[in-house]
Design a protein around this motif. Sequence first.
Motif: not given
Length: 392
Positions: A89-115
């Motif tokens: 018999f194994e006794n457990y307690f439960r907690v709630t969590g949420s998932l998060e991506a290990v690798n995520t990237s926010m793309i932004s420009p390195e110079i100013s300009g018109q998209l």
Amino acid sequence: MKTNIRIATMLLKGSLFTLLFFGCQQGQQEQPEHSVDDIRQQISQYRNTISELNQKINALERILEEEGAPTGRPNGIPVSTMPVKSQVFENYFRVTGSLEAVNTSMISPEISGQLQRIYVNKGDAVEKGQVVAALSTQVIERNIEEVKSNLEFAQTVYERQKRLWAQEIGSEIQYLEAGNNLKSLQNRLRTLEAQRELAYMRSPIDGYVDETFIKTGELVVPGTPVMQIVNLDELYVNADVSEAFLRYVKKGETVRLRFPAFPAMEIQTKIYRVGNVINPENRSFRMQLLIRNQDKLLKPNLMANISIRSFSVEDAIVVPTMLIGFDTQGHFVFTARERNGLMTANKKYITRGPDAEGKTMVEQGLYPGELLITRGQQRLSEGDLIRIIDSE
């Protein structure tokens, strides 16, 4: 029909012969004083005989049931049973969590300009290094063409000055100025080409386009988020655990992971990281798991339930929690027992222990080998006649 009745007749004759023979033997024996061991032995013989006769009676009754004929026996309540066994018999307690991506990237420009253009749509798969968006390069292109034209002229001037200087014609300053102008234009061209390259935004990871934030034609500056790319191969599971459970949560311990969105899915994994600081606002610490997402079914921010073991007992009596009832005298279960050749319900009061995963450990009142009634117990009372229709 005839075959079944013939078999039943043979079984009946054998049973009657056994009963008569046993009765005659007992009648012929004298009944002097008996020792305690003799009495116990005789009781054991009686019980064995009754058990054998009950088995034969049950076999005959089944034949009558198959033929649709009345059996003449009392109509017991149908139940299912299973033997009580010792198990881990194994006794457990439960907690709630949420998932998060290990690798995520926010793309932004390195110079100013018109998209000028977005090359991908939401949900598209992209590869590392793939161009996903670009700024307008019209001004840079014109500057490059101008510099290239000046560079050709400077190259011609430099070569002529070099030949003249080799013939000791002209001044050294003219030769050096021509060479310096040529190098300056070459550097200027490389700078403009590098700026043109910076106008193209590339994905730094393999993944999927999760969101775009800017529309074509809008002006952007360095740091402006244009789109988000998420890699779903690996995911973190983040959970805040109460400090009361700190002694049970250790790096490398195995936990069970389930998802309300996928009830049939269960993952066993190890604790990847345990936080070193208690949050003073909610008295909890951060726990993190790391899982592979091979089928890409799991998504960031998906809710997860984590079961963490608090203790384990090797030889425990464990019953399904749903079988335990409660009345004014306490918790109880129903077991099946034989009385006067008939099976009856036995209401047994127990000392209930901890619960885990739909099971409960019984600390007292139930022993290995007893027949636990698993179905039909809702209709039972103490001493009710029962009929076992299924046994696990």
